[in-house]
Motif scaffolding. Sequence first.
Motif, PDB file in Angstrom:
ATOM      1  N   ILE A  13       0.837  -1.207   0.000  1.00  0.00           N
ATOM      2  CA  ILE A  13       0.000   0.000   0.000  1.00  0.00           C
ATOM      3  C   ILE A  13       0.868   1.251   0.000  1.00  0.00           C
ATOM      4  O   ILE A  13       0.630   2.182  -0.776  1.00  0.00           O
ATOM      5  CB  ILE A  13      -0.955  -0.005   1.210  1.00  0.00           C
ATOM      6  N   GLU A  14       1.891   1.285   0.841  1.00  0.00           N
ATOM      7  CA  GLU A  14       2.764   2.460   0.944  1.00  0.00           C
ATOM      8  C   GLU A  14       3.476   2.773  -0.366  1.00  0.00           C
ATOM      9  O   GLU A  14       3.753   3.931  -0.660  1.00  0.00           O
ATOM     10  CB  GLU A  14       3.818   2.249   2.029  1.00  0.00           C
ATOM     11  N   ASN A  15       3.794   1.757  -1.135  1.00  0.00           N
ATOM     12  CA  ASN A  15       4.551   1.947  -2.376  1.00  0.00           C
ATOM     13  C   ASN A  15       3.668   2.024  -3.612  1.00  0.00           C
ATOM     14  O   ASN A  15       4.168   2.003  -4.739  1.00  0.00           O
ATOM     15  CB  ASN A  15       5.574   0.829  -2.529  1.00  0.00           C
ATOM     16  N   SER A  16       2.381   2.111  -3.411  1.00  0.00           N
ATOM     17  CA  SER A  16       1.447   2.208  -4.529  1.00  0.00           C
ATOM     18  C   SER A  16       0.832   3.597  -4.523  1.00  0.00           C
ATOM     19  O   SER A  16       0.553   4.150  -3.482  1.00  0.00           O
ATOM     20  CB  SER A  16       0.346   1.170  -4.368  1.00  0.00           C
ATOM     21  N   PRO A  17       0.574   4.134  -5.658  1.00  0.00           N
ATOM     22  CA  PRO A  17       0.877   3.669  -7.005  1.00  0.00           C
ATOM     23  C   PRO A  17       2.197   4.188  -7.567  1.00  0.00           C
ATOM     24  O   PRO A  17       2.491   3.978  -8.732  1.00  0.00           O
ATOM     25  CB  PRO A  17      -0.291   4.231  -7.816  1.00  0.00           C
ATOM     26  N   GLU A  18       3.003   4.829  -6.741  1.00  0.00           N
ATOM     27  CA  GLU A  18       4.250   5.406  -7.249  1.00  0.00           C
ATOM     28  C   GLU A  18       5.189   4.347  -7.834  1.00  0.00           C
ATOM     29  O   GLU A  18       5.870   4.596  -8.819  1.00  0.00           O
ATOM     30  CB  GLU A  18       4.995   6.176  -6.150  1.00  0.00           C
ATOM     31  N   HIS A  46      14.291  -1.541  -2.233  1.00  0.00           N
ATOM     32  CA  HIS A  46      14.872  -1.397  -0.895  1.00  0.00           C
ATOM     33  C   HIS A  46      13.786  -1.439   0.176  1.00  0.00           C
ATOM     34  O   HIS A  46      13.830  -0.689   1.165  1.00  0.00           O
ATOM     35  CB  HIS A  46      15.699  -0.123  -0.770  1.00  0.00           C
ATOM     36  N   ILE A  47      12.830  -2.355  -0.010  1.00  0.00           N
ATOM     37  CA  ILE A  47      11.746  -2.516   0.958  1.00  0.00           C
ATOM     38  C   ILE A  47      12.139  -3.618   1.936  1.00  0.00           C
ATOM     39  O   ILE A  47      12.460  -4.726   1.545  1.00  0.00           O
ATOM     40  CB  ILE A  47      10.425  -2.888   0.259  1.00  0.00           C
TER      41      ILE A  47
END
Length: 158
Positions: free
Chosen positions: A30-35, A155-156
């Motif tokens: 969720i944190e990395n969406s949609p970027e 880098h997650i």
Amino acid sequence: MYVLDSNTFIDAKNRYYGFDIVPSFWNKLIENSPENILTIKPIEDEIMAGHDELSSWFQDNYTVHAYASDSAEIQQVFARISNYVAGNTQYKDSEKAHFLSKADPWIIAYAYVNNCVVVTHEILAPGSKKVKIPDICNFLHVQYINVFEMLRELHIQI
């Protein structure tokens, strides 16, 4: 940009990133969406058909990150994939029909048009009678990786 296949969600839920043992994985999606991370409507449809914990999570958290795959350009690439698969004598007819009826060709077409990396757990199978995402990605020169590689590239840490 990474576009996720349904097996990345399903395998995560069923195997190594269950909601009850690694909730941080789902939060990172969720944190990395949609970027950085997204998926497409046909994948959403496959997930929602499960009527399970994953479909509930997807409905509550991720449907806004499922993008349309019906543009004219994407449809043209889908037609190219369809013609390639249909004309390829390596694949069994039943496997051709199965592949073309699923979201797999749409995710590849979307990635091709939008210069995305396909994230899947399927592996290259050059002699297989089954149509695999990596084989079609190679045909179109679309990059593909698995979810673990995606996490490393972004880098997650979970």
